[in-house]
Design an enzyme around this catalytic site. Structure first.
Site, mmCIF file in Angstrom:
data_model
loop_
_atom_site.group_PDB
_atom_site.id
_atom_site.type_symbol
_atom_site.label_atom_id
_atom_site.label_comp_id
_atom_site.label_asym_id
_atom_site.label_seq_id
_atom_site.Cartn_x
_atom_site.Cartn_y
_atom_site.Cartn_z
ATOM 1 N N GLU A 1 0.828 -1.206 0.000
ATOM 2 C CA GLU A 1 0.000 0.000 0.000
ATOM 3 C C GLU A 1 0.866 1.260 0.000
ATOM 4 O OE1 GLU A 1 -3.783 -2.051 2.239
ATOM 5 O OE2 GLU A 1 -2.685 -0.474 3.283
ATOM 6 N N CYS B 1 -2.260 -5.055 -5.242
ATOM 7 C CA CYS B 1 -2.739 -6.268 -4.572
ATOM 8 C C CYS B 1 -1.689 -7.387 -4.614
ATOM 9 C CB CYS B 1 -3.996 -6.786 -5.251
ATOM 10 S SG CYS B 1 -5.380 -5.645 -5.244
ATOM 11 N N GLU C 1 -2.094 -10.495 -5.383
ATOM 12 C CA GLU C 1 -2.234 -11.370 -6.541
ATOM 13 C C GLU C 1 -1.470 -10.818 -7.741
ATOM 14 O OE1 GLU C 1 -4.564 -10.081 -4.557
ATOM 15 O OE2 GLU C 1 -6.434 -11.219 -4.652
ATOM 16 N N CYS D 1 -10.080 -9.053 -5.949
ATOM 17 C CA CYS D 1 -10.850 -7.889 -6.393
ATOM 18 C C CYS D 1 -11.050 -7.942 -7.907
ATOM 19 C CB CYS D 1 -10.142 -6.604 -5.973
ATOM 20 S SG CYS D 1 -8.738 -6.155 -7.011
ATOM 21 N N CYS E 1 -7.847 -7.630 -10.097
ATOM 22 C CA CYS E 1 -7.042 -8.854 -10.139
ATOM 23 C C CYS E 1 -7.717 -9.940 -10.957
ATOM 24 C CB CYS E 1 -6.758 -9.346 -8.721
ATOM 25 S SG CYS E 1 -5.578 -8.305 -7.841
HETATM 26 ZN ZN LIG Z 1 -6.801 -7.189 -6.298
#
Ligand SMILES: [Zn+2]
Length: 132
Positions: free
Chosen positions: A44, A53, A55, A86, A89
């Site tokens: 982040e 993310c 992934e 999400c 991803c």
């Molecule tokens: Zn994601």
């Protein structure tokens, strides 16, 4: 590679999550067709929109090292339920790994097995783009 090892790699990768804003650590472990594993955690930024993310970190690591074929991805979170990837991803996984097997790992280390197409039906991909 056996499933439990891939699950454990995702759980281990979660420990490196840089998730001080969301307090939502995620780890991912991506298994290639050749048996290699690439891990990722969420990273982040203080400028939230720049966050990446777990992934996609794992997938981009693999792609950047020349990997082209993927078998499965394990995604570990600290929630009791089975947290899916999400939308962003899902799209990028579909682009590069198509209907990959996805193992969702909860806080207890239990997993649920899905195909990406089960929670990303009617996907957009390069088949819709015009090519010369
Ligand atoms: Zn994601």
């Amino acid at each position: 590679m056996e499933l439990q090892k891939l699950v454990n790699r995702a759980i281990d990768a979660k420990k490196f999550a840089l998730s001080s804003y969301s307090k939502f650590p995620v780890g991912a472990a991506l298994l290639t067709a050749s048996g290699e594993v690439y891990t990722g955690c969420n990273i982040e930024s203080s400028s939230y929109g720049l966050t990446m993310c777990a992934e996609r970190v794992a997938l981009f690591k693999a792609l950047s090292e020349g990997e082209k074929s993927f078998k499965a991805i394990a995604i570990a979170t600290d929630v009791d339920g089975f947290c899916p990837p999400c939308g962003a991803c899902r799209q990028v996984l579909w682009d590069f790994a198509k209907d990959i097997t996805v193992y969702l790992v909860n806080a207890q280390g239990d997993h649920q097995t899905l195909r990406l197409s089960e929670f990303f039906p009617h996907a957009f991909d390069d088949g819709f783009l015009h090519h010369d």
